[in-house]
Design a protein around this motif. Structure first.
Motif, PDB file in Angstrom:
ATOM      1  N   ASP A  82     -29.970 -20.301  18.141  1.00 48.70           N
ATOM      2  CA  ASP A  82     -28.593 -20.448  18.601  1.00 48.70           C
ATOM      3  C   ASP A  82     -28.095 -21.858  18.319  1.00 48.70           C
ATOM      4  O   ASP A  82     -28.135 -22.737  19.173  1.00 48.70           O
ATOM      5  CB  ASP A  82     -28.534 -20.144  20.098  1.00 48.70           C
ATOM      6  CG  ASP A  82     -27.112 -19.999  20.602  1.00 48.70           C
ATOM      7  OD1 ASP A  82     -26.187 -20.158  19.800  1.00 48.70           O
ATOM      8  OD2 ASP A  82     -26.941 -19.730  21.803  1.00 48.70           O
ATOM      9  N   PHE A  83     -27.610 -22.091  17.084  1.00 51.95           N
ATOM     10  CA  PHE A  83     -27.023 -23.387  16.752  1.00 51.95           C
ATOM     11  C   PHE A  83     -25.568 -23.441  17.200  1.00 51.95           C
ATOM     12  O   PHE A  83     -24.849 -22.441  17.175  1.00 51.95           O
ATOM     13  CB  PHE A  83     -27.113 -23.653  15.248  1.00 51.95           C
ATOM     14  CG  PHE A  83     -28.316 -24.463  14.859  1.00 51.95           C
ATOM     15  CD1 PHE A  83     -28.250 -25.845  14.810  1.00 51.95           C
ATOM     16  CD2 PHE A  83     -29.517 -23.849  14.567  1.00 51.95           C
ATOM     17  CE1 PHE A  83     -29.358 -26.602  14.461  1.00 51.95           C
ATOM     18  CE2 PHE A  83     -30.629 -24.586  14.208  1.00 51.95           C
ATOM     19  CZ  PHE A  83     -30.549 -25.971  14.157  1.00 51.95           C
ATOM     20  N   ARG A  84     -25.137 -24.623  17.619  1.00 48.81           N
ATOM     21  CA  ARG A  84     -23.752 -24.874  18.016  1.00 48.81           C
ATOM     22  C   ARG A  84     -23.303 -26.185  17.372  1.00 48.81           C
ATOM     23  O   ARG A  84     -24.117 -27.055  17.068  1.00 48.81           O
ATOM     24  CB  ARG A  84     -23.627 -25.000  19.539  1.00 48.81           C
ATOM     25  CG  ARG A  84     -24.258 -23.874  20.329  1.00 48.81           C
ATOM     26  CD  ARG A  84     -23.381 -22.643  20.358  1.00 48.81           C
ATOM     27  NE  ARG A  84     -24.063 -21.504  20.961  1.00 48.81           N
ATOM     28  CZ  ARG A  84     -24.053 -21.234  22.269  1.00 48.81           C
ATOM     29  NH1 ARG A  84     -23.431 -22.047  23.091  1.00 48.81           N
ATOM     30  NH2 ARG A  84     -24.665 -20.165  22.730  1.00 48.81           N
ATOM     31  N   TRP A  85     -22.007 -26.307  17.200  1.00 42.98           N
ATOM     32  CA  TRP A  85     -21.483 -27.586  16.714  1.00 42.98           C
ATOM     33  C   TRP A  85     -20.288 -27.991  17.557  1.00 42.98           C
ATOM     34  O   TRP A  85     -19.640 -27.159  18.179  1.00 42.98           O
ATOM     35  CB  TRP A  85     -21.137 -27.523  15.236  1.00 42.98           C
ATOM     36  CG  TRP A  85     -20.140 -26.474  14.834  1.00 42.98           C
ATOM     37  CD1 TRP A  85     -20.336 -25.136  14.728  1.00 42.98           C
ATOM     38  CD2 TRP A  85     -18.782 -26.689  14.456  1.00 42.98           C
ATOM     39  NE1 TRP A  85     -19.213 -24.492  14.315  1.00 42.98           N
ATOM     40  CE2 TRP A  85     -18.222 -25.425  14.128  1.00 42.98           C
ATOM     41  CE3 TRP A  85     -17.971 -27.823  14.350  1.00 42.98           C
ATOM     42  CZ2 TRP A  85     -16.910 -25.264  13.716  1.00 42.98           C
ATOM     43  CZ3 TRP A  85     -16.663 -27.668  13.930  1.00 42.98           C
ATOM     44  CH2 TRP A  85     -16.141 -26.394  13.613  1.00 42.98           C
ATOM     45  N   GLY A  86     -20.038 -29.297  17.614  1.00 48.00           N
ATOM     46  CA  GLY A  86     -19.023 -29.763  18.536  1.00 48.00           C
ATOM     47  C   GLY A  86     -18.338 -31.034  18.090  1.00 48.00           C
ATOM     48  O   GLY A  86     -18.709 -31.664  17.102  1.00 48.00           O
TER      49      GLY A  86
END
Length: 692
Positions: free
Chosen positions: A261-265
């Motif tokens: 579960d990769f996320r970017w912000g």
């Protein structure tokens, strides 16, 4: 259906085939009170009366998985509304969707199907069934799917193999053994953020400069959702006498469902929560200029603007589950000129053992024009959870039909007991517990249901029903620290049902009120970038829901069939704040026409529409320092989606063309304000089926 004091809808295999689609939700969305939830490509998520389903039911057994289920195995869908301690003792109080699988048949037949098209539609299916001799029948179903999705570098692939065998030792006794191997893998949808310069009172807008199809995922081996399961079920049914029958069902299952579960912000928040209103304000940073805690002085200053450099972090979670289930119930029916009495008594046992290991991952910062996929930095495991629960349930229900079934009285009681342990072996010590403690948990609870149905005429029923359920806590640490051992749901429902056109059309109108205590929602602080070193526990809340639903379904003529629904649902937290992804107003309809005579015989067409009001982009909790409830950062806009198909059948062959999102509507789902998932645009697919 007229004699039940609740709302139950059965979607047949023919209806599921007419709808087409690749998800359980594609058919269920036409039922009143059901709308889509988060993660459209995984977990079969849907909202029922505003409550998000945590896992699906397959043949009555709760089945958690990261992957959407394959519809090739489904014979029908049984959708029940409200809490039910017998049908769904571990479900949400909004209701449940039970997927009843296909069983061996005693006449030879089957089909082969191939489908190809845009976005998540390339698949093949095979289904063959028939008798071996007078005592044995078999069925074998296989399907495979391999396709790309609309968002860049996203995919879905799956393989289903499910053989089954039925033994009939006596005319009224059947034992069916079914094995299922299901391996499905799909992309983790990293989504794109909302524009931080807009707030809940502004028009929804995603991050400027980020293409809607943008996907910075590092690759299939790092960013994905997967479910792999091996399941063996047994079902014994027998009519012992004309009054007494028995059902015995069991399941053994093992599943592995890892999740990359990769996320970017954003590099800067771009705004803040206004302490006076609880609402997000883009471009504004609210700070307390007072040094006196008793006299805060909140002032606004310009917020640092988000740059074009983004952080890219993730969590890898590996889940292994082991499940053992046993259900046994006995039905005794007395039917005479005075009364029809139906008694059901039963026992159920469920064992769940889940192991969860998780660790953080990180990639270099990036810009939209330059996304490095290497190197992936993997950190040591920071979570090693174990959860083991044994649940025991005994239940008794009684129904009395009086005065030629013009008056139906029903009632029942269910008693649930559970025990188990839960803990994180890598947890740090606290003032109340040593490091790595395994927390014990147990509970015992009785729930009740009762109802009344009045039929002033044969085709009209007016009903009232009360139902309850009690779901064991899934985190015994919170129980150990004072949380109640159950999440309890209670519903009161009144309504009427009417059969029209010689029973071919069923119309229902229902009003309900639901109260749930001790329910959990995913903590929104776990989806910030960067995430906390150790994922925070779910939020434990209570809520009340109410609403009304109107539904009409059936065949107006042998050629023309319809299902239509309207629902108005209010389901909010104790502060009156909307919950993530739950539309409060929905409407849907699907109409199908088939030519049965003349030169166009065999031609059919269907058109469906589904409307949803605005939905919150996130779950929020708590209040500002001034005591004002915090509001969601934004709302997904209302949308209307349309699907259509045209088909032609000639002899054993049938041909079909489907168009999903017919009007090419731009629409979204969300896990959080910074994880907006853009759905597929208009897509066309075609299929050929040979039945034998």
């Amino acid at each position: 259906m007229l004699n039940t004091p609740s709302t139950v809808t059965v979607l047949t295999s023919d209806f599921v085939a007419d709808i087409g689609g690749n998800r359980i939700f594609d058919s269920a969305k036409y039922v009143a009170g059901i709308n889509d939830a988060t993660i459209p490509n995984a977990q079969d998520r849907a909202n029922i009366r505003g409550f998000a389903m945590g896992s699906r039911l397959v043949d009555g057994f709760s089945t958690p998985s990261q992957a959407n289920y394959d519809h090739a195995a489904i014979d029908r869908m049984e959708i029940s509304k409200g809490p039910d301690s017998v049908l769904q003792p571990a479900g949400v109080p909004g209701g449940s969707i039970n997927l009843v699988t296909k069983k061996p048949q005693w006449t030879f037949g089957g089909q082969l199907k191939a489908q190809i098209g845009q976005y998540d539609t390339n698949r093949i299916e095979a289904d063959v069934t028939g008798p071996i001799n007078e005592h044995f029948a078999y069925r074998l179903i296989t399907s495979a799917q391999d396709n790309k999705s609309w968002v860049h570098n996203t995919f879905r692939e799956s393989l289903l193999i499910t053989p089954s065998l039925t033994w009939r030792p006596a005319p009224a006794t059947n034992l069916t053994l079914r094995y299922e191997y299901y391996d499905a893998r799909t992309s983790n949808l990293e989504g794109i953020p909302m524009d931080p310069m807009v707030g809940p009172d502004d028009a929804f807008r995603t991050m400027p400069g980020v293409p809607l199809r943008f996907n910075p995922a590092p690759g299939d081996e790092y960013s994905y959702r997967m479910g792999r399961s091996n399941t063996l079920t047994a079902l014994l049914t027998s009519v012992i006498t004309e009054r007494l029958s028995v059902r015995l069902a069991g399941r053994l299952a093992r599943s592995t469902h890892p999740n990359g579960d990769f996320r970017w912000g954003l590099s800067a928040p771009g705004g803040s929560i206004n302490p006076h209103t609880g609402k997000w304000e883009g471009g504004v940073l609210w700070v307390n200029a007072s040094t006196d805690p008793a006299s805060p002085n909140w002032v606004s200053t310009p917020a640092p603007q988000p740059g074009n450099v983004f952080q890219h972090v993730g969590t890898y979670e590996h889940v292994e589950g082991y499940y053992r289930d046993l259900q046994n119930d006995w039905s005794y029916i007395v039917d005479n000129d005075t009364v029809k009495s139906s008694t059901l008594v039963g026992f159920a046992y469920a064992y769940t053992h889940e192991n969860v290991q998780s660790r953080r991952q990180a990639l270099p910062d990036f810009t939209v024009d330059n996304v490095p996929h290497e190197p992936v930095t993997t950190f040591p495991n920071n979570t090693d959870r174990r959860g083991i629960t044994s649940r025991y349930q005994a239940y008794l229900t009684q129904t009395l039909e009086l005065f030629n079934s013009r008056l139906v009285l029903s009632g029942g009681v269910s008693h649930t007991t559970y025990n188990g342990v839960y803990g994180n072996k890598l947890s740090a010590a606290t003032p109340r517990a040593p490091a790595g403690m395994m927390y014990p948990g147990s509970g015992s609870k009785a729930t009740y249901n009762y109802g009344l149905v009045l039929k002033p005429v044969a085709n009209l029923s007016i009903y009232y029903g009360h139902s309850e359920n009690a779901v064991p806590a899934n985190n015994f640490q919170q129980t150990y620290e004072g949380r109640a051992p159950f999440s309890e749901g209670t519903q009161d429902e009144i309504g009427l049902k009417l059969r029209l056109f010689d029973g071919r059309i069923l119309a229902s109108l229902a009003y309900y009120e639901i109260e749930q205590t001790g329910y959990t929602v995913f903590n929104p602080l776990n989806v910030v970038v960067p995430p906390p070193p150790v994922l925070l526990p779910d939020l434990v809340l209570s809520r009340e829901a109410s609403g009304w639903e109107l539904q009409i379904m059936g065949s107006i003529t042998p050629q023309l069939s319809i299902i239509a629904s309207v629902a108005d649902t209010k389901n909010r937290d104790p502060n009156g704040v909307m919950l993530r992804g739950s539309a409060e107003d929905t409407a849907s309809g699907f109409v199908r026409y088939e030519f049965t005579t003349g030169r166009l015989a065999g031609l059919s067409a269907g058109l469906g529409a589904n409307w949803s009001s605005k939905r919150s982009v996130e779950n929020v909790s708590g209040s500002t320092p001034l005591g004002i409830p915090i509001q969601p950062r934004g709302y997904l806009p209302a949308r209307t989606l349309m699907d259509a198909y045209i088909g032609y059948q000639r002899g054993a062959w049938s041909y079909r063309i489907d168009v999903t999102n017919l009007t090419d509507k731009l629409y979204y789902s969300s896990l959080s304000w910074n994880l907006i998932q853009v759905a597929n645009p208009r897509a066309i697919s075609g299929s050929i089926t040979w039945k034998f």
